[in-house]
Design a protein around this motif. Structure first.
Motif, PDB file in Angstrom:
ATOM      1  N   MET A 145       0.828  -1.195   0.000  1.00  0.00           N
ATOM      2  CA  MET A 145       0.000   0.000   0.000  1.00  0.00           C
ATOM      3  C   MET A 145       0.872   1.259   0.000  1.00  0.00           C
ATOM      4  SD  MET A 145      -3.140  -0.741  -0.287  1.00  0.00           S
ATOM      5  CE  MET A 145      -3.959   0.731   0.183  1.00  0.00           C
ATOM      6  N   ARG A 146       1.990   1.213   0.744  1.00  0.00           N
ATOM      7  CA  ARG A 146       2.866   2.384   0.792  1.00  0.00           C
ATOM      8  C   ARG A 146       3.448   2.686  -0.593  1.00  0.00           C
ATOM      9  NH1 ARG A 146       6.418   1.788   5.293  1.00  0.00           N
ATOM     10  NH2 ARG A 146       7.392   0.159   4.065  1.00  0.00           N
ATOM     11  N   ARG A 147       3.828   1.637  -1.340  1.00  0.00           N
ATOM     12  CA  ARG A 147       4.367   1.848  -2.688  1.00  0.00           C
ATOM     13  C   ARG A 147       3.319   2.471  -3.589  1.00  0.00           C
ATOM     14  NH1 ARG A 147       6.495  -3.169  -5.230  1.00  0.00           N
ATOM     15  NH2 ARG A 147       7.139  -1.699  -6.829  1.00  0.00           N
ATOM     16  N   ILE A 148       2.085   2.024  -3.484  1.00  0.00           N
ATOM     17  CA  ILE A 148       0.997   2.582  -4.297  1.00  0.00           C
ATOM     18  C   ILE A 148       0.782   4.044  -3.921  1.00  0.00           C
ATOM     19  CG2 ILE A 148      -1.496   2.495  -4.732  1.00  0.00           C
ATOM     20  CD1 ILE A 148      -1.240  -0.590  -4.401  1.00  0.00           C
ATOM     21  N   GLU A 149       0.787   4.325  -2.632  1.00  0.00           N
ATOM     22  CA  GLU A 149       0.602   5.701  -2.159  1.00  0.00           C
ATOM     23  C   GLU A 149       1.746   6.601  -2.629  1.00  0.00           C
ATOM     24  OE1 GLU A 149       0.634   7.394   2.211  1.00  0.00           O
ATOM     25  OE2 GLU A 149      -1.149   6.134   1.861  1.00  0.00           O
ATOM     26  N   ASP A 150       2.987   6.119  -2.535  1.00  0.00           N
ATOM     27  CA  ASP A 150       4.145   6.893  -2.991  1.00  0.00           C
ATOM     28  C   ASP A 150       4.064   7.171  -4.488  1.00  0.00           C
ATOM     29  OD1 ASP A 150       5.154   6.895  -0.429  1.00  0.00           O
ATOM     30  OD2 ASP A 150       6.672   5.344  -0.813  1.00  0.00           O
ATOM     31  N   GLU A 151       3.675   6.170  -5.258  1.00  0.00           N
ATOM     32  CA  GLU A 151       3.564   6.345  -6.709  1.00  0.00           C
ATOM     33  C   GLU A 151       2.442   7.320  -7.059  1.00  0.00           C
ATOM     34  OE1 GLU A 151       4.794   5.849 -10.628  1.00  0.00           O
ATOM     35  OE2 GLU A 151       5.753   5.397  -8.725  1.00  0.00           O
TER      36      GLU A 151
END
Length: 181
Positions: free
Chosen positions: A1-7
């Motif tokens: 989820m953090r990677r999706i949020e960062d992207e």
């Protein structure tokens, strides 16, 4: 989820930067008024110092320097230039912000004592999406293109001088007063 949020955050910044460039490409996109550039330089430098207290940022600005300009866009110029200095130099690299009046122009300079740029990077530094030899994730390559577009919209210009191993200086020249049409 953090990677999706960062992207998603990265894409949001990219869209915002592209919209900014599109606005600057149109005539009449500036909100001109009298601005004390010395105050603007001090405020932006203090903001960057608050975000990066480990950074040495020296100011060489006069008490006041009035200019007919879009103050928010001038802030953006300095913010982009200082952010680049922070992002692309080691943590202990000093930077200097200078402001002076010269031949009817306000000259804003940001100089660092970092690793510098190669000749090809200097020639392409203001190209949209150009990122040089940076590692992935180091920005969109639009920061200097935005600086260039803001300066051009004010009737000004930007120059970059860099020497490998010695640092980089970006100088922005903005007319103090808009010429009568």
């Amino acid at each position: 989820m953090r990677r999706i949020e960062d992207e998603a955050e990265r894409m949001s910044r990219l869209v915002a930067e592209l919209l900014e460039l599109a606005r600057l490409d149109r005539d009449g996109s500036l909100q001109l008024g009298s601005a004390d550039l010395a105050d603007v330089m001090r405020e932006v430098a203090n903001d960057i110092r608050a975000l990066h207290p480990e950074r040495e940022i020296t100011l060489e600005v006069p008490e006041h320097l009035e200019c007919e300009a879009d103050e928010a866009r001038i802030r953006q110029i300095l913010s982009n230039l200082l952010s680049n200095a922070v992002e692309h130099t080691p943590e202990d690299t000093p930077s200097t912000v200078r402001l002076r009046a010269e031949d009817g122009h306000a000259v804003i300079e940001v100089a660092d004592e970092g690793p510098g740029m190669g000749e090809e990077d200097q020639h392409r530094a203001f190209d949209r999406f150009y990122r040089g030899n940076r590692a992935p994730g180091g920005g969109s390559g639009l920061g200097l293109a935005i600086v260039y577009a803001i300066a051009a919209a004010h009737g000004g210009e930007v120059d970059i001088v860099s020497t490998l191993g010695e640092g980089t200086t970006v100088a922005v020249r903005i007319p103090l007063h808009r010429p009568e049409k």
